[in-house]
Enzyme design. Structure first.
Site, short mmCIF file in Angstrom:
data_model
loop_
_atom_site.label_atom_id
_atom_site.label_comp_id
_atom_site.label_asym_id
_atom_site.label_seq_id
_atom_site.Cartn_x
_atom_site.Cartn_y
_atom_site.Cartn_z
N LYS A 24 -13.16 -17.04 -7.90
CA LYS A 24 -13.09 -17.06 -6.43
C LYS A 24 -11.76 -17.62 -5.97
O LYS A 24 -11.14 -17.08 -5.06
CB LYS A 24 -14.19 -17.98 -5.88
CG LYS A 24 -15.50 -17.31 -5.59
CD LYS A 24 -16.36 -18.25 -4.75
CE LYS A 24 -17.80 -17.86 -4.82
NZ LYS A 24 -18.68 -18.78 -4.09
N ASN B 15 -15.04 -22.35 -8.53
CA ASN B 15 -15.14 -21.13 -9.33
C ASN B 15 -13.73 -20.51 -9.46
O ASN B 15 -13.14 -20.10 -8.47
CB ASN B 15 -16.11 -20.19 -8.60
CG ASN B 15 -16.26 -18.86 -9.27
OD1 ASN B 15 -15.29 -18.28 -9.73
ND2 ASN B 15 -17.47 -18.37 -9.30
N TYR C 118 -26.53 -11.38 -10.33
CA TYR C 118 -27.29 -10.12 -10.34
C TYR C 118 -26.45 -8.92 -10.78
O TYR C 118 -26.92 -7.78 -10.74
CB TYR C 118 -27.86 -9.86 -8.94
CG TYR C 118 -28.72 -11.00 -8.42
CD1 TYR C 118 -30.08 -11.07 -8.75
CD2 TYR C 118 -28.20 -12.00 -7.62
CE1 TYR C 118 -30.88 -12.11 -8.29
CE2 TYR C 118 -28.99 -13.05 -7.15
CZ TYR C 118 -30.33 -13.09 -7.49
OH TYR C 118 -31.11 -14.12 -7.05
N HIS D 118 -17.72 -7.77 -1.85
CA HIS D 118 -18.05 -8.35 -0.55
C HIS D 118 -17.10 -9.49 -0.18
O HIS D 118 -16.69 -9.62 0.95
CB HIS D 118 -19.50 -8.84 -0.56
CG HIS D 118 -19.91 -9.59 -1.80
ND1 HIS D 118 -19.57 -9.18 -3.07
CD2 HIS D 118 -20.61 -10.74 -1.97
CE1 HIS D 118 -20.05 -10.04 -3.95
NE2 HIS D 118 -20.69 -10.99 -3.31
N ARG D 119 -16.71 -10.31 -1.20
CA ARG D 119 -15.79 -11.41 -0.91
C ARG D 119 -14.40 -10.89 -0.53
O ARG D 119 -13.78 -11.38 0.41
CB ARG D 119 -15.68 -12.35 -2.12
CG ARG D 119 -16.54 -13.59 -2.00
CD ARG D 119 -16.38 -14.48 -3.21
NE ARG D 119 -16.78 -13.79 -4.41
CZ ARG D 119 -18.04 -13.66 -4.79
NH1 ARG D 119 -19.00 -14.21 -4.09
NH2 ARG D 119 -18.35 -13.00 -5.87
N PHE E 298 -21.43 -12.00 -12.91
CA PHE E 298 -22.39 -13.10 -13.01
C PHE E 298 -23.59 -12.74 -12.15
O PHE E 298 -23.63 -11.68 -11.52
CB PHE E 298 -21.75 -14.42 -12.56
CG PHE E 298 -21.42 -14.47 -11.08
CD1 PHE E 298 -20.28 -13.86 -10.60
CD2 PHE E 298 -22.28 -15.11 -10.18
CE1 PHE E 298 -20.00 -13.89 -9.24
CE2 PHE E 298 -21.98 -15.13 -8.82
CZ PHE E 298 -20.84 -14.53 -8.35
N ASP F 6 -19.95 -18.26 1.74
CA ASP F 6 -21.32 -18.21 1.24
C ASP F 6 -21.66 -16.74 1.08
O ASP F 6 -21.19 -15.90 1.85
CB ASP F 6 -22.30 -18.90 2.18
CG ASP F 6 -23.65 -19.13 1.50
OD1 ASP F 6 -23.66 -19.46 0.30
OD2 ASP F 6 -24.70 -18.96 2.15
N LYS G 279 -14.02 -4.96 -9.79
CA LYS G 279 -14.98 -5.60 -8.88
C LYS G 279 -14.26 -6.19 -7.67
O LYS G 279 -14.70 -6.01 -6.53
CB LYS G 279 -15.78 -6.68 -9.63
CG LYS G 279 -16.81 -7.37 -8.73
CD LYS G 279 -17.64 -8.40 -9.45
CE LYS G 279 -18.41 -9.25 -8.43
NZ LYS G 279 -19.15 -10.36 -9.03
N GLU H 222 -25.66 -29.93 0.05
CA GLU H 222 -26.83 -29.05 0.00
C GLU H 222 -26.68 -27.96 1.06
O GLU H 222 -26.32 -28.25 2.20
CB GLU H 222 -28.08 -29.87 0.31
CG GLU H 222 -29.17 -29.64 -0.72
CD GLU H 222 -30.43 -30.38 -0.33
OE1 GLU H 222 -31.45 -29.70 -0.12
OE2 GLU H 222 -30.34 -31.61 -0.22
P1 IMP Z 1 -22.37 -18.58 -3.55
O1 IMP Z 1 -21.85 -17.90 -2.34
O2 IMP Z 1 -21.32 -18.77 -4.59
O3 IMP Z 1 -23.15 -19.81 -3.21
O4 IMP Z 1 -23.37 -17.55 -4.23
C1 IMP Z 1 -24.71 -17.43 -3.87
C2 IMP Z 1 -25.48 -16.62 -4.89
O5 IMP Z 1 -25.47 -15.25 -4.51
C3 IMP Z 1 -24.97 -16.64 -6.31
O6 IMP Z 1 -25.45 -17.74 -7.03
C4 IMP Z 1 -25.53 -15.34 -6.86
O7 IMP Z 1 -26.88 -15.49 -7.20
C5 IMP Z 1 -25.42 -14.42 -5.65
N1 IMP Z 1 -24.12 -13.74 -5.63
C6 IMP Z 1 -23.15 -13.86 -4.70
N2 IMP Z 1 -22.09 -13.09 -4.99
C7 IMP Z 1 -22.40 -12.48 -6.15
C8 IMP Z 1 -21.68 -11.58 -6.99
O8 IMP Z 1 -20.54 -11.16 -6.73
N3 IMP Z 1 -22.33 -11.19 -8.11
C9 IMP Z 1 -23.56 -11.63 -8.44
N4 IMP Z 1 -24.27 -12.47 -7.73
C10 IMP Z 1 -23.69 -12.90 -6.57
#
Ligand code: IMP
Length: 190
Positions: A12, A9, A152, A178-179, A150, A69, A173, A40
């Site tokens: 990210k 991404n 939610y 959170h990240r 993206f 994650d 953002k 997975e």
């Molecule tokens: P991953 O950590 O990239 O695997 O994200 C897991 C899932 O959490 C994503 O596919 C979204 O559904 C949700 N998610 C995580 N971070 C965000 C964000 O910043 N915005 C919106 N959805 C998020």
């Protein structure tokens, strides 16, 4: 030490480079190293899934690896969708279906307070690791606002920004996300 960022991404990757890249000699994305790996995520918590990703990449490299994650946790749903955020409404993965199911499951329930949470793992070549965590609080509104972000984001009203993540610019953002919080938590430990 050199660092591999376990993500495809671009947002990210940029965020990780901006916040933590300076602590390493050089950083690489998976694409730059031609690594194709999408394990997975079978763990029951965020740390477990971040470790699965980081350890899978370590099979391809002897550099340090950073993996994350994340997910959305809604209070009136007992913390769901949580680790199941990406595939909440099943396969094929669809933001639209996930958001529709979220709103349906929340009908008539309160409080609508929620948080995005993220766990970042920095895995060293010797197998040891450091963990950073972050969260951002808000609530889930009933109608989408904004087309940014993206997942939610159009339904997540951030208390920090006083608007949804869908209405926020990437810079807005990233300043509260959170990240970003998880990366700063990790940086403190380096
Ligand atoms: P991953 O950590 O990239 O695997 O994200 C897991 C899932 O959490 C994503 O596919 C979204 O559904 C949700 N998610 C995580 N971070 C965000 C964000 O910043 N915005 C919106 N959805 C998020």
């Amino acid at each position: 030490m050199e660092l591999v960022i376990a993500s495809n991404n671009v947002n990210k990757i940029r965020e990780i480079r901006e916040i933590i890249g300076g602590a390493f000699e050089k950083t690489y994305s998976l694409a730059e190293l031609n690594i194709h790996c999408d394990p997975e995520e079978t763990a029951e918590d965020f740390l477990g899934n971040a470790l699965i990703k980081a350890r899978a990449i370590r099979e391809y490299t002897d550099k340090a690896v950073i993996a994350d994650d994340s997910g959305l946790m809604v209070d009136c749903l007992g913390g769901a969708p949580g680790v199941h955020s990406a595939r909440y409404a099943g396969e094929p993965v669809s933001d639209e279906a996930n958001n529709a199911l979220l709103l349906k499951n929340m009908e008539g329930r309160s409080p609508r307070t929620a948080k995005y949470v993220a766990t970042m793992v920095l895995l060293y070549p010797d197998g040891s690791y450091k963990v950073g965590t972050g969260e951002v609080k808000g609530e889930i509104i009933t109608e989408a606002r904004g087309k940014g972000g993206f997942g939610y984001d159009p339904y997540f009203y951030s208390y920090d920004l006083q608007k949804t993540f869908g209405e926020a610019t990437p810079n807005e953002k990233n300043a509260v996300s959170h990240r970003a919080m998880a990366l700063h938590d990790l940086l403190k430990q380096l």
